[in-house]
Structures are given as structure tokens and as C-alpha cells.
Design a protein around this motif. Structure first.
Motif, PDB file in Angstrom:
ATOM      1  N   ALA A  10     -17.953 -65.209  32.863  1.00 16.54           N
ATOM      2  CA  ALA A  10     -18.042 -63.837  33.361  1.00 16.54           C
ATOM      3  C   ALA A  10     -16.902 -63.162  32.545  1.00 16.54           C
ATOM      4  O   ALA A  10     -17.006 -62.110  32.462  1.00 16.54           O
ATOM      5  CB  ALA A  10     -17.553 -64.047  34.938  1.00 16.54           C
ATOM      6  N   GLY A  13     -18.637 -61.366  29.613  1.00 22.71           N
ATOM      7  CA  GLY A  13     -19.688 -60.370  29.958  1.00 22.71           C
ATOM      8  C   GLY A  13     -21.079 -60.802  29.739  1.00 22.71           C
ATOM      9  O   GLY A  13     -21.113 -61.902  28.971  1.00 22.71           O
ATOM     10  N   PRO A  14     -21.918 -60.134  30.332  1.00 26.35           N
ATOM     11  CA  PRO A  14     -23.406 -60.641  30.595  1.00 26.35           C
ATOM     12  C   PRO A  14     -24.168 -60.732  29.215  1.00 26.35           C
ATOM     13  O   PRO A  14     -23.838 -59.716  28.403  1.00 26.35           O
ATOM     14  CB  PRO A  14     -23.953 -59.923  31.528  1.00 26.35           C
ATOM     15  N   ASP A  18     -28.750 -62.690  30.767  1.00 20.58           N
ATOM     16  CA  ASP A  18     -28.041 -62.496  32.247  1.00 20.58           C
ATOM     17  C   ASP A  18     -28.521 -61.439  32.857  1.00 20.58           C
ATOM     18  O   ASP A  18     -28.363 -61.270  33.950  1.00 20.58           O
ATOM     19  CB  ASP A  18     -26.420 -62.657  31.761  1.00 20.58           C
ATOM     20  N   LEU A  19     -28.401 -60.268  32.084  1.00 24.20           N
ATOM     21  CA  LEU A  19     -28.782 -59.129  32.822  1.00 24.20           C
ATOM     22  C   LEU A  19     -29.908 -59.099  33.502  1.00 24.20           C
ATOM     23  O   LEU A  19     -30.253 -58.429  34.517  1.00 24.20           O
ATOM     24  CB  LEU A  19     -28.796 -57.888  31.745  1.00 24.20           C
ATOM     25  N   LEU A  22     -30.070 -59.972  36.894  1.00 26.38           N
ATOM     26  CA  LEU A  22     -29.324 -59.386  38.106  1.00 26.38           C
ATOM     27  C   LEU A  22     -30.296 -58.163  38.491  1.00 26.38           C
ATOM     28  O   LEU A  22     -31.398 -57.880  37.930  1.00 26.38           O
ATOM     29  CB  LEU A  22     -27.982 -58.429  37.373  1.00 26.38           C
ATOM     30  N   ARG A  54     -18.648 -51.727  36.734  1.00 25.10           N
ATOM     31  CA  ARG A  54     -17.769 -52.953  36.691  1.00 25.10           C
ATOM     32  C   ARG A  54     -16.790 -52.717  35.226  1.00 25.10           C
ATOM     33  O   ARG A  54     -17.154 -52.098  34.408  1.00 25.10           O
ATOM     34  CB  ARG A  54     -18.757 -54.283  36.113  1.00 25.10           C
ATOM     35  N   ASN A 120     -21.695 -50.060  32.047  1.00 24.03           N
ATOM     36  CA  ASN A 120     -21.498 -51.308  32.915  1.00 24.03           C
ATOM     37  C   ASN A 120     -21.839 -50.494  34.271  1.00 24.03           C
ATOM     38  O   ASN A 120     -21.324 -51.188  35.288  1.00 24.03           O
ATOM     39  CB  ASN A 120     -20.281 -51.609  32.963  1.00 24.03           C
ATOM     40  N   ARG A 143     -27.653 -58.738  43.297  1.00 23.67           N
ATOM     41  CA  ARG A 143     -26.953 -59.623  42.365  1.00 23.67           C
ATOM     42  C   ARG A 143     -26.272 -58.772  41.216  1.00 23.67           C
ATOM     43  O   ARG A 143     -26.854 -58.335  40.511  1.00 23.67           O
ATOM     44  CB  ARG A 143     -27.775 -60.707  42.079  1.00 23.67           C
ATOM     45  N   TRP A 145     -23.077 -59.126  38.007  1.00 19.04           N
ATOM     46  CA  TRP A 145     -22.015 -59.785  37.178  1.00 19.04           C
ATOM     47  C   TRP A 145     -20.790 -59.884  37.787  1.00 19.04           C
ATOM     48  O   TRP A 145     -20.205 -58.783  38.373  1.00 19.04           O
ATOM     49  CB  TRP A 145     -22.032 -59.125  35.837  1.00 19.04           C
ATOM     50  N   ALA A 180     -18.147 -64.967  41.432  1.00 17.68           N
ATOM     51  CA  ALA A 180     -19.451 -65.970  41.531  1.00 17.68           C
ATOM     52  C   ALA A 180     -19.179 -66.681  42.457  1.00 17.68           C
ATOM     53  O   ALA A 180     -18.123 -67.287  42.956  1.00 17.68           O
ATOM     54  CB  ALA A 180     -19.124 -66.547  40.257  1.00 17.68           C
TER      55      ALA A 180
END
Lengths: 291, 197
Positions: A10, A13-14, A18-19, A22, A54, A120, A143, A145, A180
Motif C-alpha cells: 500500500a 501505491g496501486p 490493483d486499480l 477497486l 487519497r 487519486n 473497495r 486502496w 487493509a
């Protein structure tokens, strides 16, 4: 993936992969969440867009600086060419009565490049509700990050033309951490794109207890209520860890999208104001959220 | 063929005219208020703010007003006004591109109609909405900073204020006018009654 590994990732960063993980959790009869995922739960009496950004990690800030410097170098190269062209032709422009402005040299200060907070930014609603009661709350579960989130406003961007409408709480807002493996219950938000300053007739329709606050500006276009006993948690989430958000004041933040500017209504025990200065009523210091 | 070419040329011209309003690139950020010089308030001239106003003027006090806060220095008022100006410039037009309805979408007639309609919508309504949005943002911001609002006659107001639609005020002129507004907000005894926020 272990919890420690999830927390370490984390910080960086994603990634694009990962994105893709989400986004909003769908309203289905049973819910299967990632036990290592980070989620925000939020209620609203009406389906409205709510935006948060974020705060970037140090690694993301470094990466952003590199990308911005590259963009500046490219813009400067284009300017060098266009400025030389302007110098060469300025007498001709003048002779022909054309008013052609001298191209402005791009600099660190004036470069038009989206802020990291914009990159973000996430949005809840108005669609993709996790739950909806007839005539009652819409619940959003998303969901995200893991990180520290700042409430930015209620903004809709038209995907076809890029036009943004709505408002930001640029002059005062709140932030909270999302870890998380947790669902963070952010409570409830009431947002309206109107206030009596724009639409005086709103006072005629307001609840009696709100009239004076709306008139004076003490009640703004966004009201936030931290989780309390009156806010039920959906039974589908009973097997997951749900943690009430710990809010603290944040801001001010820039008006990135050129929308209406407002601030969050004061929240007892969390956010107050002395004129335009934020007063921290929580136990932790206010966050300077802008990059 | 000639007609089509001519129509295409007209539509292209309309498109170019409409472009700045409809699909402008993000404007460069304004200079940070703290980095700007502070002029000598003694050299900043203001019109007479205590000139009497009429009932007709009062009907437009939503548009024509100035701010004042007792016990505020010129420097502080200028900082405050510059901050609020920064939050109220470069606003997004509430009118984006409106597509022609089905079944005209992507037809020559549809595209032509879109170009003309969007140029008109943008020119007639967009600028007025932007001016209104600027006023609203400034009023909210200055209210949160504790300034009261006082009504003015339009002619007096125009001597030290500006509106901003699609075309942006030049920076040097903007700063001159903001300095006048700061002087009104700090050094001049207010006249008339306090308006709402």
C-alpha cells in the motif's frame, strides 16, 4: 497475501492491476469481500456523488514529480518552437491587424498538469449502491486502496465532454484512515448542490430547525454525521470487521475542477471554524491536505 | 458540392468559435496569493462608496456589492480577496457539449445542428452562468472569512470590480482591481446596511 505484505504494498501505491480490483461492491444477496482489502462504507439519504481523494504516499509523490518534470520539458520544447515562430511573424501579424499573443513560457509555477490529488480521486454514487431502502438511505460500499482519505466534495464529471458540475468542500473538510483488512464505517453524508445563496426559495422548503443555519451559512451544502447507534450495519457484513472512521479536520484544498466552493458543515467533536480557519475539535492535529 | 463545401466551412468556423468555451484545456494555475506584491494602499484609488442607492439599485445587490470587515488591515484584506479570487477563477462551464438527439446523431445535419446549438448555448447561457458561479464562490468565501456585504450602484461597482465569463481578466488589471476591493474591505468606513451573505 499476508496483512504485512498488503500494508507494505500500500505504501507504494496501486498498480494498474490493483486499480482494477477497486470499486463499488455490488448489491447481491450474499457478499464475498477480500479479507485483506480496504473498504469504505457510507450512507446517504439520497443517491448523490461523493468524492474523496487519497493522500499520496512518498513514493507516489516522487513518481509524480518525475512525470511532471517530463511534461514540463515537453511543454517547454513546444513553447520554444511556437515562440520562435511568433518572433518570426509578429511584425506580419501586426501589419495584418492580427492580435496574436506572445506564447507564455511554461514554468514550474504555471504548468497546466493535473494535481496528484486529482489522480487519486475516487467517487461514490450516485449509482452502484450496495443497499437501498425505499424512501430511506442509500448505502455505498467501495473497495479502495488503503491510505488516508480526504472528503473532497460532490462532483459529477460528464464522461462525454469532461464537464464537471457540483461543489467541493475546499474551504474545510475532514479526513480519515482506511487500513487493509477493514471496512471503515464513514457514517452518513447529506449533500445538496443548492444553498439559499444560489436559490433563496430553498428556505421555504427547509426543515424549520435548519432555516437559520441555512440562511447564515452555518449549514453548508455538505453535512457529515459520524457513525452512531442509529446507523445500522447491513447484515451481509456481519462476518467482517467494521471500524468507525476516526475523523480529523483537513484542508483547505484547491478548486481543481472549477466548481462551486463550499466547506463541510461543522461537526461537533471533530471540526469547527474560527471564521475561515479550521478548528480541530478532535484529539489529533489538522491535516494539510493539499499537495 | 459547392453548397456542402460552403456549409462545411461555416460549420468549421462555428466550431473554432465554440472551441474555447466548450473544450478549453485546463488553465494554468493562478499565482499563489502569498507570492504577489502588496501595493501602497495610499496610491490605490476608489470611487465614492457612500453615494446613495435607489430601490432599483437594491434589486441588483446580489450582483453589485462590496465587502468590508472592521479592524482589518489592507494587507490582510488583500490576502483574503486574492484567496477567494483564486477559488473563483477558471471555473468550469456548466454547459458541456450537447449531442444532437437520435436519429440525427452523427449525421451531417445533426453535427451542424450540434455546432450551432452549442455555440449559441455556450455564448448566451454559459457566460452568464460562469459570471454567476464566480459571484457565488466569492460571496461564500468572503462570508466564511467574516466579511459583511454592502450594496452598490452598478456604475460605482464597475469602477473597481469585474465579472468573468469565458474571457479571463488579464493578471495585472485583475491585481489592480483586487487591490481596490481590498481597500474598500479594510480602510473605508462602510455605508448602507449589511446585506445577507
Amino acid at each position: 497475501m499476508s496483512m504485512l505484505l498488503a500494508m507494505a504494498l500500500a505504501m507504494a501505491g496501486p498498480t494498474k492491476a490493483d486499480l482494477k480490483q477497486l470499486g463499488p461492491v455490488k448489491d447481491t444477496p450474499t457478499v464475498q469481500l477480500d479479507p485483506n482489502g480496504a473498504y469504505i462504507l457510507l450512507r446517504s439519504p439520497a443517491p448523490v456523488p461523493i468524492n474523496l481523494f487519497r493522500i499520496a504516499t512518498p513514493d507516489e509523490v516522487e513518481d509524480y514529480k518525475v512525470r511532471r518534470a517530463e511534461a514540463l520539458a515537453k511543454a517547454h520544447k513546444r513553447w520554444t518552437s511556437s515562440h520562435a515562430d511568433w518572433v518570426k511573424n509578429k511584425d506580419t501579424y501586426r501589419a495584418q491587424g492580427m492580435n496574436v499573443d506572445e506564447p507564455v513560457e511554461p514554468t514550474e509555477a504555471n504548468l497546466a498538469f493535473p494535481a496528484l490529488d486529482e489522480e487519486n480521486l475516487i467517487g461514490f454514487g450516485p449509482l452502484f449502491r450496495f443497499a437501498k431502502e425505499k424512501g430511506g438511505n442509500s448505502t455505498y460500499l467501495q473497495r479502495v486502496w488503503p491510505g488516508r482519505y480526504v472528503v473532497y466534495g460532490s462532483i459529477l464529471v460528464n464522461a462525454s465532454n469532461g464537464v464537471a458540475t457540483g461543489f467541493c468542500v475546499c474551504m474545510g473538510t475532514i479526513a480519515f484512515d482506511v487500513k487493509a483488512g477493514e471496512i471503515v464505517d464513514a457514517g452518513a453524508v447529506k449533500a445538496s448542490v443548492n444553498d439559499p445563496l444560489i436559490y433563496p426559495r430553498l428556505l421555504d422548503k427547509a426543515e424549520p430547525g435548519d432555516v437559520e443555519g441555512l440562511r447564515s451559512g452555518a449549514i453548508t451544502m455538505m453535512r457529515w454525521s459520524p457513525k452512531d447507534g442509529s446507523m445500522a450495519i447491513d447484515p451481509r457484513l456481519s462476518s467482517y470487521k467494521v471500524t468507525p472512521a476516526q475523523f480529523r479536520p483537513a484542508g483547505p484544498v484547491p478548486n481543481y475542477f472549477g466548481v462551486q466552493v463550499d466547506r463541510m458543515t461543522a461537526i461537533p467533536g471533530i471540526l469547527g471554524y474560527d471564521r475561515d480557519k479550521l478548528v480541530d475539535l478532535s484529539a489529533t492535529p489538522a491535516l494539510n491536505a493539499a499537495h | 458540392m459547392y453548397r456542402i463545401d460552403r456549409l462545411a466551412a461555416v460549420l468549421a468556423a462555428v466550431a473554432v468559435c465554440a472551441q474555447p468555451a466548450l473544450a478549453a484545456p485546463p488553465p494554468p494555475p493562478p499565482p499563489p496569493p502569498s507570492s504577489l506584491p502588496v501595493p501602497d494602499p495610499g496610491k490605490v484609488e476608489l470611487p465614492n462608496l457612500s453615494a446613495p442607492t435607489t430601490a432599483e439599485d437594491a434589486a441588483d445587490f446580489d450582483k453589485y456589492f462590496y465587502f468590508h470587515r472592521a479592524g482589518t488591515s489592507f494587507e490582510q484584506a488583500l490576502t483574503d480577496i486574492r484567496e477567494c479570487d483564486a477559488l473563483a477563477r477558471g471555473l468550469a462551464s456548466p454547459f458541456g457539449w450537447q449531442s444532437a438527439p437520435y436519429p440525427y446523431t452523427n449525421t451531417l445535419a445533426g453535427v451542424g445542428g450540434e455546432l450551432i446549438a452549442n455555440a449559441l448555448i455556450s455564448a448566451i447561457f454559459g457566460s452568464a452562468e460562469l459570471r454567476k458561479a464566480r459571484r457565488t464562490n466569492i460571496r461564500r468565501c468572503m462570508n466564511y472569512k467574516g466579511y459583511d456585504r454592502y450594496g452598490l450602484n452598478k456604475d460605482v461597482w464597475q469602477q473597481f470590480n469585474f465579472e468573468e465569463g469565458f474571457s479571463e481578466m488579464k493578471e495585472d488589471k485583475r491585481q489592480q482591481l483586487l487591490a481596490k476591493q481590498a481597500k474598500a474591505a479594510s480602510l473605508v468606513a462602510p455605508a448602507g446596511k449589511v446585506l445577507g451573505r
